[in-house]
Design a protein around this motif. Structure first.
Motif, PDB file in Angstrom:
ATOM      1  N   UNK A  16       0.576   0.464   5.290  1.00  0.00           N
ATOM      2  CA  UNK A  16       1.741   1.372   5.270  1.00  0.00           C
ATOM      3  C   UNK A  16       3.035   0.660   5.682  1.00  0.00           C
ATOM      4  N   UNK A  17       2.934  -0.640   6.028  1.00  0.00           N
ATOM      5  CA  UNK A  17       4.120  -1.351   6.526  1.00  0.00           C
ATOM      6  C   UNK A  17       5.243  -1.377   5.496  1.00  0.00           C
ATOM      7  N   UNK A  18       4.876  -1.605   4.229  1.00  0.00           N
ATOM      8  CA  UNK A  18       5.928  -1.693   3.207  1.00  0.00           C
ATOM      9  C   UNK A  18       6.449  -0.312   2.783  1.00  0.00           C
ATOM     10  N   UNK A  19       5.870   0.738   3.350  1.00  0.00           N
ATOM     11  CA  UNK A  19       6.442   2.085   3.176  1.00  0.00           C
ATOM     12  C   UNK A  19       7.439   2.373   4.294  1.00  0.00           C
ATOM     13  N   UNK A  20       7.578   1.416   5.227  1.00  0.00           N
ATOM     14  CA  UNK A  20       8.555   1.592   6.307  1.00  0.00           C
ATOM     15  C   UNK A  20       7.975   2.201   7.569  1.00  0.00           C
ATOM     16  N   UNK A  21       6.640   2.190   7.706  1.00  0.00           N
ATOM     17  CA  UNK A  21       6.017   2.688   8.945  1.00  0.00           C
ATOM     18  C   UNK A  21       5.645   1.485   9.805  1.00  0.00           C
ATOM     19  N   UNK A  62       9.007  11.244  11.294  1.00  0.00           N
ATOM     20  CA  UNK A  62       9.335  10.037  10.508  1.00  0.00           C
ATOM     21  C   UNK A  62       8.390   9.859   9.317  1.00  0.00           C
ATOM     22  N   UNK A  63       7.103  10.072   9.509  1.00  0.00           N
ATOM     23  CA  UNK A  63       6.178   9.785   8.380  1.00  0.00           C
ATOM     24  C   UNK A  63       6.428  10.707   7.192  1.00  0.00           C
ATOM     25  N   UNK A  64       6.997  11.871   7.484  1.00  0.00           N
ATOM     26  CA  UNK A  64       7.227  12.819   6.385  1.00  0.00           C
ATOM     27  C   UNK A  64       8.394  12.395   5.496  1.00  0.00           C
ATOM     28  N   UNK A  65       9.135  11.361   5.952  1.00  0.00           N
ATOM     29  CA  UNK A  65      10.238  10.852   5.121  1.00  0.00           C
ATOM     30  C   UNK A  65       9.795   9.605   4.350  1.00  0.00           C
ATOM     31  N   UNK A  66       8.554   9.134   4.575  1.00  0.00           N
ATOM     32  CA  UNK A  66       8.064   7.890   3.939  1.00  0.00           C
ATOM     33  C   UNK A  66       7.244   8.205   2.701  1.00  0.00           C
ATOM     34  N   UNK A  67       7.188   7.214   1.826  1.00  0.00           N
ATOM     35  CA  UNK A  67       6.471   7.414   0.562  1.00  0.00           C
ATOM     36  C   UNK A  67       5.323   6.420   0.429  1.00  0.00           C
ATOM     37  N   UNK A  68       4.252   6.820  -0.261  1.00  0.00           N
ATOM     38  CA  UNK A  68       3.156   5.864  -0.506  1.00  0.00           C
ATOM     39  C   UNK A  68       3.675   4.677  -1.313  1.00  0.00           C
ATOM     40  N   UNK A  69       3.073   3.522  -1.108  1.00  0.00           N
ATOM     41  CA  UNK A  69       3.503   2.331  -1.852  1.00  0.00           C
ATOM     42  C   UNK A  69       2.432   1.937  -2.877  1.00  0.00           C
ATOM     43  N   UNK A  70       2.681   0.814  -3.544  1.00  0.00           N
ATOM     44  CA  UNK A  70       1.797   0.388  -4.640  1.00  0.00           C
ATOM     45  C   UNK A  70       0.355   0.152  -4.176  1.00  0.00           C
ATOM     46  N   UNK A  71       0.173  -0.200  -2.908  1.00  0.00           N
ATOM     47  CA  UNK A  71      -1.197  -0.428  -2.397  1.00  0.00           C
ATOM     48  C   UNK A  71      -1.939   0.907  -2.263  1.00  0.00           C
ATOM     49  N   UNK A  72      -1.269   1.932  -1.717  1.00  0.00           N
ATOM     50  CA  UNK A  72      -1.909   3.255  -1.622  1.00  0.00           C
ATOM     51  C   UNK A  72      -2.263   3.769  -3.027  1.00  0.00           C
ATOM     52  N   UNK A  73      -1.333   3.595  -3.948  1.00  0.00           N
ATOM     53  CA  UNK A  73      -1.538   4.118  -5.308  1.00  0.00           C
ATOM     54  C   UNK A  73      -2.690   3.378  -5.996  1.00  0.00           C
ATOM     55  N   UNK A  74      -2.782   2.065  -5.766  1.00  0.00           N
ATOM     56  CA  UNK A  74      -3.872   1.285  -6.379  1.00  0.00           C
ATOM     57  C   UNK A  74      -5.227   1.735  -5.836  1.00  0.00           C
ATOM     58  N   UNK A  75      -5.320   1.960  -4.519  1.00  0.00           N
ATOM     59  CA  UNK A  75      -6.606   2.421  -3.952  1.00  0.00           C
ATOM     60  C   UNK A  75      -6.968   3.800  -4.479  1.00  0.00           C
ATOM     61  N   UNK A 222       1.242  -9.767   0.961  1.00  0.00           N
ATOM     62  CA  UNK A 222       1.628  -8.381   1.232  1.00  0.00           C
ATOM     63  C   UNK A 222       0.740  -7.403   0.465  1.00  0.00           C
ATOM     64  N   UNK A 223       0.409  -6.321   1.125  1.00  0.00           N
ATOM     65  CA  UNK A 223      -0.523  -5.341   0.541  1.00  0.00           C
ATOM     66  C   UNK A 223      -0.066  -4.857  -0.832  1.00  0.00           C
ATOM     67  N   UNK A 224       1.235  -4.667  -1.014  1.00  0.00           N
ATOM     68  CA  UNK A 224       1.704  -4.113  -2.304  1.00  0.00           C
ATOM     69  C   UNK A 224       1.454  -5.089  -3.461  1.00  0.00           C
ATOM     70  N   UNK A 225       1.149  -6.348  -3.135  1.00  0.00           N
ATOM     71  CA  UNK A 225       0.797  -7.285  -4.215  1.00  0.00           C
ATOM     72  C   UNK A 225      -0.706  -7.488  -4.313  1.00  0.00           C
ATOM     73  N   UNK A 226      -1.324  -7.820  -3.160  1.00  0.00           N
ATOM     74  CA  UNK A 226      -2.735  -8.236  -3.252  1.00  0.00           C
ATOM     75  C   UNK A 226      -3.689  -7.069  -3.476  1.00  0.00           C
TER      76      UNK A 226
END
Ligand code: BJW
Length: 237
Positions: A16-21, A62-75, A222-226
């Motif tokens: 979740x780091x690249x989502x800003x958490x 704060x978490x309610x303002x964050x969005x899932x990133x490419x790693x969450x979507x891939x899983x 980074x999770x959003x790539x690997x």
């Protein structure tokens, strides 16, 4: 190696780091800003409930303002497509207390350390979806008592659904750990349980975790790539 069917994925703050958490143990992470003993133990809650409730109210908001990133979507894609292709199960065991796996579209998510968006009534032992603050001691929707606390597993408390997690690891063909430092037990010990049972193990992380030596394979980045790369590889194999 036997045919790959059942997959257990353990995720941590790094996904979740690249989502800003914020993560916990990185430079500038949550534990650099707050002492664990002040905010994440049952003793801290008894000693200074306002401090603890404010800490969690701030993070719940704060978490309610964050969005899932490419790693969450891939899983989530793996979770939906793998059972149809291979007839196996995918279980995402997350240490994270955010809801980004669910909002990314994942269906089989188990929150072993609780959830920010739940409140737990310690008077009547019921759990309620909760998006607002707890600092003003709102009444429990079930019993009316002002006894709600964050539904978060603090140090010294038993993580949730451990029997289910151990059972899933015991029938897994692959155990994957993503974005976790391997510093907190029993989550950090799951790779060893998997190894003892002959399960293949893979680590995906920005840097080697404390338990890195236990994994058959480690991929760094980074999770959003690997994570999307790994999921793409698996679904096209
Ligand atoms: C990226 C990235 C990017 C960055 N891409 N990667 C055995 C030995 C020693 C101690 C113990 C033991 N057994 C139990 C203990 C005690 C204790 C414990 O483990 N203490 C340790 C500190 C030593 N454990 C407990 O008390 C647990 N309960 C328990 O054990 O009950 C008894 C029991 C016994 C046997 C079986 C079953 C039960 C409870 C633990 C509760 C943890 N709670 C927390 C806080 C929640 C509150 C809150 O959120 O405020 O949960 S602690 C905190 O750490 C949070 C996390 O879920 C957890 C793990 O952190 P995580 O996710 O790994 O984050 P980081 O920051 O550490 O790492 C991030 C990683 O991501 C790094 O590697 C980065 O490189 C990477 N990263 N950016 C990919 N873009």
């Amino acid at each position: 190696m036997s045919k790959l069917r059942n997959i257990v994925i353990l995720t941590g703050a790094g996904i979740s780091a690249e989502s800003g958490i914020d993560t916990f143990r990185s430079e500038g992470g949550l534990w650099e800003q707050h002492r664990v003993e002040d905010v994440a133990t049952p003793e801290a809650f008894v000693r200074d409930p306002d401090l603890v409730l404010r800490f969690y109210d701030m993070r719940r908001e704060a978490i309610q303002t964050k969005q899932p990133n490419a790693a969450h979507v891939a899983l989530a894609r793996l979770d939906r497509e793998w059972p149809k292709r291979e007839g196996g199960d995918v279980l995402i065991v997350t240490q994270n207390v955010d809801d980004l796996h669910e909002r990314g579209g994942a269906l089989n998510v188990l929150h072993m350390h609780g959830e920010h968006l739940n409140a737990w009534c310690i008077a009547c032992d019921t759990r309620h979806r909760w998006t607002g603050p707890l600092i003003h001691r709102p009444p429990c929707p079930a019993c009316g008592m002002a006894a709600l606390r964050p539904d978060i597993v603090w140090f010294g408390e038993m993580p949730y659904r451990m029997e289910e997690i151990y059972a899933a690891v015991s029938t897994a063909d692959l155990f994957v750990s993503i974005g976790t430092s391997g510093a907190v037990y029993p989550a950090a010990g799951l790779v060893r349980n998997a190894r003892d049972l002959g399960v293949q193990t893979l680590e995906l992380n920005l840097e080697r975790s404390k338990g890195s030596a236990w994994f058959h394979e480690t991929r760094l980045g980074p999770a959003t790539q690997i994570v999307p790369d790994w999921v793409g590889e698996l679904l096209s194999s």
